[in-house]
Design a protein around this motif. Structure first.
Motif, PDB file in Angstrom:
ATOM      1  N   UNK A 116      -5.460  -0.227   2.436  1.00  0.00           N
ATOM      2  CA  UNK A 116      -6.321   0.227   3.531  1.00  0.00           C
ATOM      3  C   UNK A 116      -6.985  -0.932   4.273  1.00  0.00           C
ATOM      4  N   UNK A 158       3.767  -1.233  13.136  1.00  0.00           N
ATOM      5  CA  UNK A 158       4.089  -0.245  12.099  1.00  0.00           C
ATOM      6  C   UNK A 158       5.312   0.551  12.505  1.00  0.00           C
ATOM      7  N   UNK A 182       9.155  -4.261   5.759  1.00  0.00           N
ATOM      8  CA  UNK A 182       7.850  -4.073   5.165  1.00  0.00           C
ATOM      9  C   UNK A 182       6.904  -5.088   5.808  1.00  0.00           C
ATOM     10  N   UNK A 227      -3.272  -1.267  -4.302  1.00  0.00           N
ATOM     11  CA  UNK A 227      -3.563   0.156  -4.273  1.00  0.00           C
ATOM     12  C   UNK A 227      -3.048   0.685  -2.945  1.00  0.00           C
ATOM     13  N   UNK A 228      -2.082   1.604  -3.004  1.00  0.00           N
ATOM     14  CA  UNK A 228      -1.450   2.050  -1.765  1.00  0.00           C
ATOM     15  C   UNK A 228      -2.371   3.010  -1.027  1.00  0.00           C
ATOM     16  N   UNK A 229      -2.038   3.261   0.233  1.00  0.00           N
ATOM     17  CA  UNK A 229      -2.885   4.096   1.093  1.00  0.00           C
ATOM     18  C   UNK A 229      -3.070   5.487   0.501  1.00  0.00           C
ATOM     19  N   UNK A 230      -2.083   5.972  -0.222  1.00  0.00           N
ATOM     20  CA  UNK A 230      -2.199   7.328  -0.775  1.00  0.00           C
ATOM     21  C   UNK A 230      -2.815   7.322  -2.169  1.00  0.00           C
ATOM     22  N   UNK A 231      -3.230   6.138  -2.649  1.00  0.00           N
ATOM     23  CA  UNK A 231      -3.890   6.076  -3.947  1.00  0.00           C
ATOM     24  C   UNK A 231      -2.964   5.732  -5.093  1.00  0.00           C
ATOM     25  N   UNK A 232      -1.688   5.433  -4.788  1.00  0.00           N
ATOM     26  CA  UNK A 232      -0.752   5.003  -5.820  1.00  0.00           C
ATOM     27  C   UNK A 232      -0.876   3.510  -6.077  1.00  0.00           C
ATOM     28  N   UNK A 233      -0.028   2.988  -6.938  1.00  0.00           N
ATOM     29  CA  UNK A 233      -0.057   1.559  -7.234  1.00  0.00           C
ATOM     30  C   UNK A 233       1.317   0.952  -7.070  1.00  0.00           C
ATOM     31  N   UNK A 234       1.338  -0.273  -6.565  1.00  0.00           N
ATOM     32  CA  UNK A 234       2.606  -0.929  -6.312  1.00  0.00           C
ATOM     33  C   UNK A 234       2.443  -2.416  -6.566  1.00  0.00           C
ATOM     34  N   UNK A 235       3.470  -3.035  -7.141  1.00  0.00           N
ATOM     35  CA  UNK A 235       3.427  -4.478  -7.375  1.00  0.00           C
ATOM     36  C   UNK A 235       3.982  -5.202  -6.156  1.00  0.00           C
TER      37      UNK A 235
END
Lengths: 340, 359
Positions: free
Chosen positions: A249, A258, A267, A319-327
Motif C-alpha cells: 500500500x 499500473x 511487475x 504485505x500485499x494490498x489484499x492482506x496476503x504475503x509475498x516474498x
C-alpha cells in the motif's frame, strides 16, 4: 552554428579537422567551462578532500528521446545519482560518445544541450570527453559513457555498504516507481502503446544532500535503477542477518504505469527507475527524513514503505494490498532490454 | 485502476476468506492448471490467507514449461538454416534446448524476432519475400486461434514464405490424464483464458468420470478466492460440477468464431508434454489443406530424443505430487537464470513462481 540536415560522417571521428569541428563547434561550446576549454589531454582538477567517490556508467537507451528525458539527461543523472547515493558531492564528469555514421548532427546537438542543462542543474562540470564514429550498423545511433568524481566526507563511508543497518530501521522511497521503464517501453514503436507516462529521470543530489546535511542517521542509500525497487531491497538483505517487511500500500505506482504493467505482465517492482532512491534511516529520524524529502521537488510523494526486521533473515516479505504475503526476490534476466 | 481495483478490494477479500474458513472442514487439494493462476496466487500472496485444510497445487498449465526440449531443438535447426527468420513469443527465448537456446542462437547471428502476435510474422514475410518466416506456435486454446487466423490469412494472401512450427496443445486430455495417474487432486481451478475460447463443456467428462469439481476462475484475488470457495462448497456438499466463476469473460458455449477457425486449420494428434510424456490426442497439427505452411517439412528436423534431467522432479511437480521446494535442485543448481527443469523456465512455471514469490 551547425547547419541542419548535416550528418555525422566517419571523418568526424578521425581525429583530424572534422573531429576538431565536431568537438569545437559542439561540445566545447555547449559544455563550456574553464577546465574543458584548456584543451589538455587530461582534465586537471582541484579536489579538496582526501576521499573521492568515482563511478562510471554506459547508456544505450533505445529510443534516444522519450517522454521525460533523453540519453543525454540519463547519462548525466545516472552518474550524478551514483555519486550522490554514495554520500558524495558530485563534482566532475567525463563524457565519451560512440556515434553511428549517418546520425543527424542535430540529434547529437540536442543530446549535448540536454547534458549541459542537466549538468548545470546538478552543479557538476563536464570536463573531459571523447568521440568515436563507427560504421553504419556497428552501433545503434548513439552510445554514451559518463564517469564521475565526487567529494566524499569520510563520515559517509558506511552509507554505500549498509554495514550499520539494523532491525528497526525504516525504509523510505521518494515517490512513484516504474515510470522510467514504462515510459521508454511506451516510446518504442514496436509495442504500439499509447500511454501518458513520463520518465522519472532526475538528478537526486540535492534531495540526498538535504538529508545528509541535516545530520540524520542515514544507514544506506541506493538508486533503484535496472531491476527496480525489488532488486535493490533483495540485494540489501542478501546474506545478512536481518530481513525486511514492506507494505504494498505504501509503494506508489501511477495509474497508466499500473495499466501498462498489467497489460504486458510486468511487475512494477522490477521495472527500472532513473530518479528513485531507497533510503534506510534510524527509526527516530524517519519522520524528519520523510518531511525533508517531501519538500524537495523530486520527493513530493515520498513514503515510508517498510522496515528492517529481525525475522526471516535475508528475505524481503511484502504485505500485499489484499492482506496476503509475498516474498520479493531478485529477478532473473531482464524484463525490458535497453532501457538505460 | 478501473475494472481491476474492484477485484482487489480488501474488504471483499476478507469476506471471502471468512466464508472459505467457515465452509472448509476436510483436507482439500486444489490444482490450478493455468500458469496465469500460478503467478496470480503467488503474486497476491493467496496461500497465506487460506485455512490449513486447503492445499493449492500447480499443474501443467504453463505452455513454455510443457514444451518438449525437442521443439526447441527443431526451432534451433530452423534458425540456423540459411534464409530463415524465426518469430516467437518472448518466453521461448531463454528456454534451454539440448545444447543451445534461441537466445544463444540470436547472439550467434540467427534472425530471431520477438512478436506479441503471430500476425506480426506475416508483416515480416511481406517485407522479406526472399526469406522464410517461421512462427513458433506454443500455447493452449488461448493462443492457437491466433495461429489459425495467421495461417488462414497467409493462405488468402498466397504468402508462400511463411511457416508454422506448432507445439499447440489442448488442456482437457492432460487434466484427465493427471487424474488417471492417481494424482491426489480433489478439485480443479480451470483456466480462465482457455475457457473463454472453449466454453465450459470440455470439463464435463472430469466431473462425470472422476467426480472432481471444476470451477472456471478469473485472475484477480477476489476471482481466485471466490473460485476456491465454490470448489470448497462443492466438495463439502459432495456435489461436484462445472461452474463458471469468471462470468465476465467466459460463456458456456465459448467463442464460436475462434473454435471455428481452430477446426478449419488444425486437427488433433498425440503429443508429448515435457514432464508428462505422451498424452493422446492433445496436440494441434495443421490439416492437409494447409500443409504448405508446415515447418516440420521445411527441412530435415531430426533431433535426438529428449531426456529430462535425472534429479529433476518436474514431472512430479506438474502432476501435483510434489511441490518445488521438495526438489533438491530447486534454488541451488536449478534457478531462473540456469533452469534445469521445465517448471523453472518461464515466470508462469510452478518452480519459478515459487522461486520469485516465495512459498
Amino acid at each position: 552554428m551547425i547547419q541542419s540536415n548535416r550528418k555525422i560522417l566517419l571523418s568526424h571521428g578521425s581525429g583530424g579537422t572534422q573531429s576538431r569541428h565536431l568537438i569545437g563547434e559542439l561540445f566545447y561550446r555547449v559544455f563550456d567551462n574553464e577546465i574543458l576549454s584548456m584543451g589538455s589531454d587530461s582534465a586537471l582538477l582541484e579536489i579538496s578532500p582526501e576521499n573521492v567517490a568515482f563511478t562510471t556508467d554506459s547508456f544505450v537507451v533505445d529510443p534516444l528521446f522519450f517522454p521525460g528525458g533523453d540519453i543525454g539527461k540519463l547519462a548525466v543523472c545516472g552518474t550524478v545519482n551514483d555519486l550522490a547515493v554514495s554520500g558524495a558531492v558530485p563534482k566532475y564528469l567525463s563524457a565519451a560518445f560512440i556515434i553511428e555514421e549517418g546520425l543527424e548532427f542535430e540529434t547529437v546537438e540536442k543530446v549535448a544541450h540536454s547534458m549541459a542543462e542537466t549538468a548545470k542543474q546538478a552543479g557538476i562540470q563536464i570536463v573531459t570527453g571523447d568521440t568515436k564514429v563507427v560504421n553504419r550498423g556497428k552501433c545503434d545511433k548513439l552510445f554514451i559513457t559518463t564517469t564521475g568524481i565526487g567529494e566524499l566526507d569520510p563520515r559517509h563511508w558506511p552509507v554505500s555498504t549498509g554495514q550499520t543497518i539494523e532491525p528497526g530501521d525504516k525504509i523510505l522511497v521518494n515517490g512513484f516507481i516504474a515510470d522510467h521503464g514504462c515510459a521508454v517501453m511506451a516510446a518504442r514503436n514496436d509495442l504500439k502503446v499509447e500511454a501518458d507516462i513520463q520518465s522519472d529521470c532526475a538528478p537526486l543530489h540535492t534531495l540526498i544532500r538535504e538529508i545528509l546535511d541535516a545530520g540524520l542517521r542515514v544507514k544506506f542509500m541506493r538508486d533503484a535503477t535496472r531491476g527496480g525497487l525489488a532488486t535493490v531491497l533483495a540485494e540489501i538483505v542478501r546474506e545478512r542477518s536481518f530481513g525486511m517487511d514492506i507494505i504494498e500500500d505504501e509503494i506508489m505506482v501511477r495509474e497508466p504505469v499500473r495499466g501498462m504493467c498489467e497489460f504486458f505482465g510486468f511487475d512494477p517492482l522490477y521495472v527500472a527507475n532513473e530518479g528513485k532512491v531507497v533510503i534506510i534511516v534510524h527509526p527516530d529520524d524517519a519522520k524528519k527524513a520523510l518531511s525533508l524529502m517531501r519538500k524537495n521537488e523530486f520527493g513530493e510523494n515520498a513514503r515510508i514503505m517498510g522496515e528492517v526486521v529481525q525475522d526471516h533473515d535475508g528475505r524481503v516479505v511484502m504485505q500485499t494490498r489484499i492482506g496476503g504475503k509475498r516474498i520479493i526476490d531478485m529477478i532473473a534476466g531482464d524484463q525490458l532490454p535497453r532501457i538505460c | 485502476m478501473k475494472h481491476i481495483d474492484e477485484y482487489r478490494d480488501r474488504k471483499l477479500v476478507r469476506i471471502l476468506v471468512d466464508e472459505i474458513r467457515k465452509a472448509s472442514r476436510n483436507p482439500f487439494r486444489i490444482m490450478e492448471v493455468c500458469g496465469g493462476h500460478t503467478v496470480a496466487i503467488r503474486k497476491f500472496g493467496i496461500p497465506a490467507l487460506l485455512p490449513p485444510t486447503i492445499q493449492l497445487l500447480s499443474g501443467p498449465g504453463c505452455p513454455v514449461c510443457v514444451t518438449e526440449t525437442s521443439f526447441i531443438d527443431k526451432a534451433i535447426i530452423l534458425a540456423r538454416h540459411p534464409g530463415t527468420l524465426i518469430t516467437t513469443y518472448g518466453d521461448l527465448m531463454r528456454v534451454p534446448g539440448s545444447s543451445s537456446s534461441l537466445e544463444k542462437e540470436k547472439a550467434n547471428g540467427a534472425s530471431i524476432r520477438m512478436v506479441y502476435s503471430p500476425l506480426d510474422s506475416l508483416e515480416f514475410a511481406r517485407q522479406h519475400p526472399a526469406r522464410t518466416v517461421i512462427f513458433l506456435g506454443i500455447g493452449f486454446e488461448t493462443t492457437s486461434p491466433a495461429s489459425a487466423v495467421t495461417i488462414l490469412r497467409a493462405k488468402r494472401e498466397k504468402l508462400n514464405n511463411f511457416r508454422l512450427l506448432s507445439a499447440h496443445k489442448i488442456m482437457p486430455p492432460a487434466m484427465e490424464m493427471l487424474i488417471d495417474k492417481t494424482v491426489q487432486i480433489d478439485g480443479y481451478i480451470c483456466p480462465g483464458h482457455v475457457s473463454t475460447i472453449t466454453g465450459s463443456g470440455i470439463y464435463s467428462p472430469i466431473v462425470q468420470k472422476y467426480g472432481l469439481g471444476c470451477v472456471i476462475t478469473g485472475f484477480e484475488p477476489t476471482d481466485l478466492l471466490q473460485g476456491i470457495l465454490m470448489l470448497v462448497r462443492q466438495f463439502e456438499s459432495k456435489d461436484p460440477k462445472v461452474e463458471i466463476q469468471y462470468k465476465r469473460a467466459v460463456r458456456p458455449e465459448g467463442n464460436k468464431k475462434a473454435l471455428h477457425y481452430l477446426d478449419m486449420v488444425f486437427e488433433l494428434q498425440d503429443e508429448r508434454w515435457r514432464g508428462l510424456g505422451p498424452v493422446p490426442l492433445s496436440g494441434f497439427r495443421l490439416k492437409k489443406e494447409y500443409e504448405e505452411f508446415e515447418a516440420e517439412a521445411f527441412c530435415d528436423l531430426t533431433v535426438p530424443e529428449a531426456k529430462d534431467g535425472k534429479a529433476c522432479i518436474c514431472g512430479e511437480i506438474l502432476k501435483g505430487l510434489k511441490i518445488p521446494p521438495q526438489c533438491r535442485l530447486f534454488g541451488k543448481t536449478c534457478t531462473p537464470e540456469n533452469p534445469v527443469g521445465a517448471c523453472m523456465v518461464s515466470p508462469e512455471g510452478a518452480c519459478q513462481a515459487y522461486f520469485s514469490y516465495g512459498e
